[in-house]
Design an enzyme around this catalytic site. Structure first.
Site, PDB file in Angstrom:
ATOM      1  N   ARG A 230      10.823  -3.885 -11.658  1.00  0.00           N
ATOM      2  CA  ARG A 230      11.930  -4.687 -12.560  1.00  0.00           C
ATOM      3  C   ARG A 230      11.952  -6.090 -12.361  1.00  0.00           C
ATOM      4  O   ARG A 230      11.891  -6.976 -13.246  1.00  0.00           O
ATOM      5  CB  ARG A 230      13.525  -4.427 -11.927  1.00  0.00           C
ATOM      6  CG  ARG A 230      13.632  -2.827 -12.435  1.00  0.00           C
ATOM      7  CD  ARG A 230      15.167  -2.408 -11.778  1.00  0.00           C
ATOM      8  NE  ARG A 230      16.085  -2.966 -12.791  1.00  0.00           N
ATOM      9  CZ  ARG A 230      16.159  -2.656 -14.206  1.00  0.00           C
ATOM     10  NH1 ARG A 230      15.646  -1.602 -14.763  1.00  0.00           N
ATOM     11  NH2 ARG A 230      17.370  -3.014 -14.631  1.00  0.00           N
TER      12      ARG A 230
ATOM     13  N   LYS B 151       5.480  -0.607 -24.372  1.00  0.00           N
ATOM     14  CA  LYS B 151       6.351  -0.255 -25.647  1.00  0.00           C
ATOM     15  C   LYS B 151       5.161  -0.554 -26.923  1.00  0.00           C
ATOM     16  O   LYS B 151       4.233  -1.341 -26.601  1.00  0.00           O
ATOM     17  CB  LYS B 151       7.596  -0.863 -25.568  1.00  0.00           C
ATOM     18  CG  LYS B 151       8.530  -0.491 -24.545  1.00  0.00           C
ATOM     19  CD  LYS B 151      10.110  -1.120 -24.995  1.00  0.00           C
ATOM     20  CE  LYS B 151      10.963  -0.839 -23.701  1.00  0.00           C
ATOM     21  NZ  LYS B 151      12.221  -1.246 -24.389  1.00  0.00           N
TER      22      LYS B 151
ATOM     23  N   TYR C 166      16.370   8.125 -24.271  1.00  0.00           N
ATOM     24  CA  TYR C 166      17.521   7.245 -24.077  1.00  0.00           C
ATOM     25  C   TYR C 166      18.629   7.582 -24.419  1.00  0.00           C
ATOM     26  O   TYR C 166      19.700   6.896 -24.715  1.00  0.00           O
ATOM     27  CB  TYR C 166      17.249   6.036 -25.140  1.00  0.00           C
ATOM     28  CG  TYR C 166      16.180   5.176 -24.683  1.00  0.00           C
ATOM     29  CD1 TYR C 166      16.264   4.348 -23.614  1.00  0.00           C
ATOM     30  CD2 TYR C 166      14.994   4.880 -25.492  1.00  0.00           C
ATOM     31  CE1 TYR C 166      15.357   3.439 -23.194  1.00  0.00           C
ATOM     32  CE2 TYR C 166      13.910   4.069 -25.277  1.00  0.00           C
ATOM     33  CZ  TYR C 166      14.112   3.285 -24.013  1.00  0.00           C
ATOM     34  OH  TYR C 166      13.264   2.326 -23.864  1.00  0.00           O
TER      35      TYR C 166
ATOM     36  N   GLU D 155      13.210  10.210 -15.078  1.00  0.00           N
ATOM     37  CA  GLU D 155      12.482   9.910 -16.259  1.00  0.00           C
ATOM     38  C   GLU D 155      10.931  10.235 -15.701  1.00  0.00           C
ATOM     39  O   GLU D 155      10.134  10.456 -16.867  1.00  0.00           O
ATOM     40  CB  GLU D 155      12.555   8.368 -16.338  1.00  0.00           C
ATOM     41  CG  GLU D 155      13.926   7.748 -16.984  1.00  0.00           C
ATOM     42  CD  GLU D 155      14.067   6.484 -16.946  1.00  0.00           C
ATOM     43  OE1 GLU D 155      15.251   5.953 -17.256  1.00  0.00           O
ATOM     44  OE2 GLU D 155      13.124   5.701 -16.574  1.00  0.00           O
TER      45      GLU D 155
ATOM     46  N   PHE E  17      22.860  -0.257 -30.692  1.00  0.00           N
ATOM     47  CA  PHE E  17      21.521  -0.485 -30.909  1.00  0.00           C
ATOM     48  C   PHE E  17      20.750   0.880 -30.692  1.00  0.00           C
ATOM     49  O   PHE E  17      19.496   0.762 -30.916  1.00  0.00           O
ATOM     50  CB  PHE E  17      21.083  -1.418 -30.046  1.00  0.00           C
ATOM     51  CG  PHE E  17      21.128  -1.335 -28.566  1.00  0.00           C
ATOM     52  CD1 PHE E  17      20.478  -0.443 -27.856  1.00  0.00           C
ATOM     53  CD2 PHE E  17      22.463  -1.863 -27.906  1.00  0.00           C
ATOM     54  CE1 PHE E  17      20.339  -0.161 -26.324  1.00  0.00           C
ATOM     55  CE2 PHE E  17      22.374  -1.476 -26.360  1.00  0.00           C
ATOM     56  CZ  PHE E  17      21.578  -0.716 -25.880  1.00  0.00           C
TER      57      PHE E  17
ATOM     58  N   HIS F 295       9.395  -0.701 -20.388  1.00  0.00           N
ATOM     59  CA  HIS F 295      10.706  -0.461 -20.055  1.00  0.00           C
ATOM     60  C   HIS F 295      10.578   0.042 -18.466  1.00  0.00           C
ATOM     61  O   HIS F 295       9.382   0.504 -18.223  1.00  0.00           O
ATOM     62  CB  HIS F 295      11.010   1.121 -20.648  1.00  0.00           C
ATOM     63  CG  HIS F 295      11.870   1.895 -19.971  1.00  0.00           C
ATOM     64  ND1 HIS F 295      13.225   1.593 -20.009  1.00  0.00           N
ATOM     65  CD2 HIS F 295      11.983   2.987 -18.931  1.00  0.00           C
ATOM     66  CE1 HIS F 295      14.040   2.582 -19.091  1.00  0.00           C
ATOM     67  NE2 HIS F 295      12.790   3.337 -18.710  1.00  0.00           N
TER      68      HIS F 295
ATOM     69  N   ARG G 246       8.092 -10.020 -19.440  1.00  0.00           N
ATOM     70  CA  ARG G 246       8.886 -10.287 -20.665  1.00  0.00           C
ATOM     71  C   ARG G 246       9.169 -11.767 -21.265  1.00  0.00           C
ATOM     72  O   ARG G 246       8.998 -11.987 -22.202  1.00  0.00           O
ATOM     73  CB  ARG G 246      10.301  -9.640 -20.622  1.00  0.00           C
ATOM     74  CG  ARG G 246      10.298  -7.929 -20.586  1.00  0.00           C
ATOM     75  CD  ARG G 246      11.509  -7.423 -19.887  1.00  0.00           C
ATOM     76  NE  ARG G 246      11.726  -6.145 -20.293  1.00  0.00           N
ATOM     77  CZ  ARG G 246      12.601  -5.233 -19.633  1.00  0.00           C
ATOM     78  NH1 ARG G 246      13.214  -5.571 -18.493  1.00  0.00           N
ATOM     79  NH2 ARG G 246      12.737  -3.767 -20.059  1.00  0.00           N
TER      80      ARG G 246
ATOM     81  N   ASN H 254      10.738  -5.863 -26.466  1.00  0.00           N
ATOM     82  CA  ASN H 254      10.609  -6.307 -25.186  1.00  0.00           C
ATOM     83  C   ASN H 254       9.381  -5.759 -24.202  1.00  0.00           C
ATOM     84  O   ASN H 254       9.586  -5.884 -23.027  1.00  0.00           O
ATOM     85  CB  ASN H 254      11.881  -6.369 -24.284  1.00  0.00           C
ATOM     86  CG  ASN H 254      12.309  -5.088 -23.882  1.00  0.00           C
ATOM     87  OD1 ASN H 254      11.972  -3.996 -24.242  1.00  0.00           O
ATOM     88  ND2 ASN H 254      13.558  -5.025 -23.050  1.00  0.00           N
TER      89      ASN H 254
ATOM     90  N   THR I 256      16.169  -7.773 -19.253  1.00  0.00           N
ATOM     91  CA  THR I 256      15.807  -7.198 -20.598  1.00  0.00           C
ATOM     92  C   THR I 256      15.678  -8.148 -22.001  1.00  0.00           C
ATOM     93  O   THR I 256      14.625  -7.619 -22.726  1.00  0.00           O
ATOM     94  CB  THR I 256      17.037  -6.372 -21.017  1.00  0.00           C
ATOM     95  OG1 THR I 256      17.286  -5.432 -19.778  1.00  0.00           O
ATOM     96  CG2 THR I 256      17.107  -5.639 -22.134  1.00  0.00           C
TER      97      THR I 256
HETATM   98  P1  CMP Z   1      14.745  -0.578 -21.973  1.00  0.00           P
HETATM   99  O1  CMP Z   1      14.872  -0.914 -20.337  1.00  0.00           O
HETATM  100  O2  CMP Z   1      13.737   0.334 -22.616  1.00  0.00           O
HETATM  101  O3  CMP Z   1      16.397  -0.046 -21.823  1.00  0.00           O
HETATM  102  C1  CMP Z   1      17.052   0.201 -23.142  1.00  0.00           C
HETATM  103  C2  CMP Z   1      16.667  -0.558 -24.378  1.00  0.00           C
HETATM  104  O4  CMP Z   1      17.307  -0.840 -25.394  1.00  0.00           O
HETATM  105  C3  CMP Z   1      16.164  -2.008 -23.735  1.00  0.00           C
HETATM  106  O5  CMP Z   1      15.321  -1.753 -22.668  1.00  0.00           O
HETATM  107  C4  CMP Z   1      16.099  -2.944 -25.005  1.00  0.00           C
HETATM  108  O6  CMP Z   1      14.876  -2.970 -25.281  1.00  0.00           O
HETATM  109  C5  CMP Z   1      16.845  -2.340 -25.840  1.00  0.00           C
HETATM  110  N1  CMP Z   1      17.977  -3.040 -26.559  1.00  0.00           N
HETATM  111  C6  CMP Z   1      17.836  -3.515 -27.686  1.00  0.00           C
HETATM  112  N2  CMP Z   1      19.066  -4.125 -28.080  1.00  0.00           N
HETATM  113  C7  CMP Z   1      19.715  -4.015 -26.985  1.00  0.00           C
HETATM  114  C8  CMP Z   1      20.896  -4.882 -26.504  1.00  0.00           C
HETATM  115  N3  CMP Z   1      21.677  -5.389 -27.331  1.00  0.00           N
HETATM  116  N4  CMP Z   1      21.346  -4.809 -25.318  1.00  0.00           N
HETATM  117  C9  CMP Z   1      20.476  -3.958 -24.296  1.00  0.00           C
HETATM  118  N5  CMP Z   1      19.510  -3.446 -24.657  1.00  0.00           N
HETATM  119  C10 CMP Z   1      19.056  -3.455 -26.072  1.00  0.00           C
END
Ligand code: CMP
Length: 139
Positions: A86, A10, A50, A127, A58, A116, A103, A113, A92
């Site tokens: 993962r 990212k 997304y 994807e 968010f 992905h 992370r 973070n 996350t």
């Molecule tokens: P990712 O795996 O890229 O998939 C969705 C992304 O939304 C997640 O990682 C986070 O970086 C982002 N995100 C931001 N805020 C939130 C939240 N409150 N809960 C979950 N994901 C969030």
């Protein structure tokens, strides 16, 4: 069994010039980078990628963050690649991520973070197709 997953490094990570450190973690976990490109996502691409999150509070912040700088999108291949990726990414939210995960060690916040990874083999297939043609993946 041999499997593929989609990984995105990212904008917070490209900005800090730590893509190599992240790829090192992935490779050390037994994952192989079989496709890779660096690009700046358009708003349309980020919204499309997304789309499953579009009702989430968010979503708009996520789209602006993901378009704020370059990303590196990759196809990773290996045994149980989805689960393995993962595991090496960690939770996350970096505050919840196990020590030694990408992370825990690199992410700045739940939004910034660093990486992905696809959450299941079926999503991985979708994807991967979102970013790569078959002949751009060389296993
Ligand atoms: P990712 O795996 O890229 O998939 C969705 C992304 O939304 C997640 O990682 C986070 O970086 C982002 N995100 C931001 N805020 C939130 C939240 N409150 N809960 C979950 N994901 C969030």
């Amino acid at each position: 069994a041999k499997e593929r997953t989609l990984s995105i490094i990212k904008p917070d990570a490209t900005q800090r010039n730590i893509t190599g450190k992240i790829i090192d973690r992935l490779e050390n976990a037994g994952l192989r980078v079989v496709a890779q490109k660096r690009l700046k996502l358009t708003k349309e691409q980020a919204e499309g990628f997304y789309a499953v999150h579009k009702e989430r509070p968010f979503f708009n912040d996520l789209v602006s963050f993901m378009t704020s700088g370059p990303v590196v999108v990759q196809v990773l291949e290996g045994d149980d690649a989805v689960a393995k990726n993962r595991e090496v990414m960690g939770a996350t939210n970096p505050a919840d991520a196990a020590p030694g995960t990408i992370r825990a060690d690199f992410a700045e916040s739940i939004e910034a973070n660093s990486v992905h990874g696809s959450d299941a083999p079926e999503t991985a297939e979708q994807e991967i197709a979102f970013f790569f043609k078959d002949d751009e993946i060389v296993g």
